[in-house]
Design an enzyme around this catalytic site. Structure first.
Site, PDB file in Angstrom:
ATOM      1  N   CYS A  92       0.792  -1.260   0.025  1.00  0.00           N
ATOM      2  CA  CYS A  92       0.195   0.029   0.040  1.00  0.00           C
ATOM      3  C   CYS A  92       1.093   1.416   0.055  1.00  0.00           C
ATOM      4  O   CYS A  92       0.920   1.911  -1.118  1.00  0.00           O
ATOM      5  CB  CYS A  92      -0.983   0.077   1.282  1.00  0.00           C
TER       6      CYS A  92
HETATM    7  N1  NAD Z   1      -2.992  -5.819   1.836  1.00  0.00           N
HETATM    8  C1  NAD Z   1      -3.370  -4.663   2.311  1.00  0.00           C
HETATM    9  O1  NAD Z   1      -3.006  -4.452   3.669  1.00  0.00           O
HETATM   10  C2  NAD Z   1      -4.340  -3.774   1.629  1.00  0.00           C
HETATM   11  C3  NAD Z   1      -4.971  -2.811   2.236  1.00  0.00           C
HETATM   12  C4  NAD Z   1      -5.936  -1.933   1.682  1.00  0.00           C
HETATM   13  C5  NAD Z   1      -5.878  -2.168   0.451  1.00  0.00           C
HETATM   14  N2  NAD Z   1      -5.396  -3.138  -0.168  1.00  0.00           N
HETATM   15  C6  NAD Z   1      -5.561  -3.380  -1.951  1.00  0.00           C
HETATM   16  O2  NAD Z   1      -6.399  -4.316  -2.033  1.00  0.00           O
HETATM   17  C7  NAD Z   1      -5.935  -4.904  -3.340  1.00  0.00           C
HETATM   18  C8  NAD Z   1      -5.602  -6.505  -2.884  1.00  0.00           C
HETATM   19  O3  NAD Z   1      -4.496  -6.428  -2.514  1.00  0.00           O
HETATM   20  P1  NAD Z   1      -4.193  -7.741  -1.518  1.00  0.00           P
HETATM   21  O4  NAD Z   1      -2.992  -7.411  -0.477  1.00  0.00           O
HETATM   22  O5  NAD Z   1      -5.103  -8.568  -0.880  1.00  0.00           O
HETATM   23  O6  NAD Z   1      -3.340  -8.343  -2.740  1.00  0.00           O
HETATM   24  P2  NAD Z   1      -3.141 -10.047  -2.688  1.00  0.00           P
HETATM   25  O7  NAD Z   1      -2.095 -10.147  -3.915  1.00  0.00           O
HETATM   26  O8  NAD Z   1      -2.986 -10.739  -1.394  1.00  0.00           O
HETATM   27  O9  NAD Z   1      -4.310 -10.860  -3.337  1.00  0.00           O
HETATM   28  C9  NAD Z   1      -4.727 -10.403  -4.466  1.00  0.00           C
HETATM   29  C10 NAD Z   1      -5.144 -11.932  -4.957  1.00  0.00           C
HETATM   30  O10 NAD Z   1      -5.792 -11.734  -6.498  1.00  0.00           O
HETATM   31  C11 NAD Z   1      -5.331 -12.875  -7.334  1.00  0.00           C
HETATM   32  N3  NAD Z   1      -5.840 -12.564  -8.513  1.00  0.00           N
HETATM   33  C12 NAD Z   1      -4.816 -11.894  -9.309  1.00  0.00           C
HETATM   34  N4  NAD Z   1      -5.583 -11.761 -10.607  1.00  0.00           N
HETATM   35  C13 NAD Z   1      -6.735 -12.310 -10.688  1.00  0.00           C
HETATM   36  C14 NAD Z   1      -7.586 -12.598 -11.666  1.00  0.00           C
HETATM   37  N5  NAD Z   1      -7.670 -12.036 -12.712  1.00  0.00           N
HETATM   38  N6  NAD Z   1      -8.676 -13.217 -11.091  1.00  0.00           N
HETATM   39  C15 NAD Z   1      -8.951 -13.989  -9.997  1.00  0.00           C
HETATM   40  N7  NAD Z   1      -7.693 -13.791  -8.992  1.00  0.00           N
HETATM   41  C16 NAD Z   1      -6.752 -12.982  -9.006  1.00  0.00           C
HETATM   42  C17 NAD Z   1      -4.019 -13.355  -6.760  1.00  0.00           C
HETATM   43  O11 NAD Z   1      -3.997 -14.612  -7.089  1.00  0.00           O
HETATM   44  C18 NAD Z   1      -3.941 -12.926  -5.111  1.00  0.00           C
HETATM   45  O12 NAD Z   1      -4.425 -14.048  -4.585  1.00  0.00           O
HETATM   46  C19 NAD Z   1      -4.959  -4.236  -3.846  1.00  0.00           C
HETATM   47  O13 NAD Z   1      -5.480  -3.202  -4.540  1.00  0.00           O
HETATM   48  C20 NAD Z   1      -4.303  -3.359  -2.690  1.00  0.00           C
HETATM   49  O14 NAD Z   1      -3.790  -2.112  -3.132  1.00  0.00           O
HETATM   50  C21 NAD Z   1      -4.451  -4.048   0.295  1.00  0.00           C
END
Ligand code: NAD
Length: 441
Positions: free
Chosen positions: A277
């Site tokens: 983030c």
């Molecule tokens: N991790 C955090 O603390 C956090 C906090 C707030 C917001 N976010 C935002 O949330 C979003 C997700 O972050 P995250 O940390 O959960 O990411 P992550 O990498 O942990 O999870 C994302 C998942 O999406 C899957 N994926 C990718 N492409 C795909 C597709 N086309 N179809 C289906 N699945 C698919 C991946 O395999 C992965 O498991 C990002 O935009 C991030 O900036 C994250």
């Protein structure tokens, strides 16, 4: 507002818990969200292209620290959560929440290809009455400019036939107090019906929902939150550099300022920023503003200062070794903690990786230990395995560098065994003996 029949039908399903929810992306954001909705009584289908994750979910095994297996397993056993690695059956879902990665390209431009790919996969299944919500952090305008045209390409109209919203996730990995359920949820829809539909859905599982007037506003709110953190961390990192020049202890300065009960908020200096983030999100905003011929100066400056911190750590390490008449080349450096954040195993964008690579580039022999991450990807994608945290390994090191202040570390024992310690987080603040060996950032 006239009655919208699709809203009425969706409302009935949501209130009776018969609405079926799909969550695309079962990562740090998606899995806790899936659990929260299932806990509230909804049937949830998780879609993730990573088969290891879908297999683990279907076995009831969690791979996310904030979701315990003991919480996930009964939900899977009771048929409330299941996972799949394809988009078949999306037409049967009433709400689809998208939480896929939004990384940066090497040029620091947004990479929204995961959002685009998931929307392309959802598109053939879109039907009237569905609610689509984007949760991935992104630049203001994405929901309207990228998602809406895909949803409307088949002739359906957003706000009339189906509903579209943006709702940023605020998950704070490792936070024991605030988790998905008790962290207020901001919701902004493409139209008033869209906001209403999304707020209604979240209201079933999340304690407090805060509706705003547009998807762009909701997108911007998330970016303000994360830019606020990035800029304040940048400021306090610069204050640390100033204190070093002035011969002052920055930690004492922060503690002192924090006694002011109003108008000051504590941030800490450190080896740099990491995770999915804070290092990335502000660049989404800066990029968007560049397209409008505006330079986001605070963001650029904070990024420069924060990005420079691993080099500061390596400079301090070099100075400590120099004092001991040792060169970095050939020195044994033991890095404690490679996760970007205390008490998590998330090494994405972790400054520890830069610290290790910079030390290795100078010829140091670097080993590391992290109780939550047993391996890292070094340069050229090579996997480097961690070493055990033993007295022997601590004693063998010319310098121990504390990069991540995990709560489980026994700092008294670390300082006792280490010859020299560079503490980048003031993690050793409670250590009484051997303070002469410690240098703080
Ligand atoms: N991790 C955090 O603390 C956090 C906090 C707030 C917001 N976010 C935002 O949330 C979003 C997700 O972050 P995250 O940390 O959960 O990411 P992550 O990498 O942990 O999870 C994302 C998942 O999406 C899957 N994926 C990718 N492409 C795909 C597709 N086309 N179809 C289906 N699945 C698919 C991946 O395999 C992965 O498991 C990002 O935009 C991030 O900036 C994250």
């Amino acid at each position: 507002m006239n009655v919208n029949p699709h809203f009425v039908a969706l409302e009935r399903k949501i209130k009776s818990r018969t609405a079926r929810i799909g969550i695309v992306g079962l990562g740090y954001v998606g899995l806790p969200l899936a659990v929260e909705f299932a806990q509230a009584g909804f049937r949830v289908v998780g879609i993730d292209l990573d088969r290891r994750k879908t297999r683990a979910v279907n076995a009831g095994t969690s791979y996310i620290e904030d979701v315990s297996t003991s919480r996930l397993k009964p939900l899977v056993r009771n048929g409330l959560i299941r996972a799949q690695s394809h988009y078949n059956g999306c037409g049967k879902l009433d709400a689809i929440l998208i939480a896929v990665p939004t990384p940066l390209r090497k040029t620091k431009d947004p990479d929204i290809s995961y959002i685009v790919a998931s929307m392309d996969a959802i598109a053939p299944h879109v039907r009237a009455g569905q609610l689509i919500i984007l949760e991935s952090t992104t630049y203001p305008g994405t929901t309207e400019e990228v998602l809406r045209p895909v949803l409307e390409s088949g002739g359906l109209a957003v706000g009339r036939d189906l509903f579209l919203a943006f709702s940023p996730e605020r998950v704070d990995p490792g936070n024991q107090l605030y988790q998905t359920k008790n962290t207020p949820k901001v919701v902004g829809g493409s139209t008033a019906w869209c906001t209403k539909a999304a707020a209604l859905l979240y209201g079933q599982a999340i304690d407090h929902v805060h509706p705003v007037t547009s998807t762009q506003s909701a997108e911007m709110i998330k970016l303000l939150e994360n830019t606020f953190r990035a800029v304040n961390i940048g400021l306090v990192n610069e204050i640390a550099l100033m204190c070093e020049k002035l011969g002052l202890d920055v930690w004492e300065v922060i503690d002192g300022a924090a006694t002011k009960p109003f108008g000051f908020m504590r941030f800490y200096p450190g080896p740099g920023i990491g995770g999915h983030c804070i290092p990335l999100d502000p660049h989404y905003l800066a990029w968007k503003l560049r397209t409008l011929n505006y330079s986001a100066r605070f963001i650029e400056l904070a990024s420069e200062i924060n990005g420079h911190m691993p080099e500061v750590v390596v400079r301090r390490a070099t100075e400590i070794l120099n004092e001991a008449k040792k060169s970095v080349k050939g020195a044994k450096v033991f890095v404690l903690g490679v996760a970007y954040k205390k008490d998590t195993g998330d090494t994405r964008e972790s400054p520890a990786l830069d610290v290790i690579q910079l030390l290795q580039a100078k010829g140091a022999s670097v080993s590391f230990h992290d109780p939550y991450a047993d391996a890292i990807r070094g340069e050229n994608g090579r996997v480097e395995k961690g070493s055990a945290l033993t007295s022997r390994n601590l004693r063998a090191a010319d310098l121990v560098v504390i990069v991540t202040d995990h709560g489980v570390f026994d700092y008294d024992a670390i300082v006792k065994d280490a010859r020299r310690v560079l503490d980048t987080r003031n993690a050793t603040r409670g250590v009484k003996h051997g303070r002469g060996k410690i240098v703080k950032l």
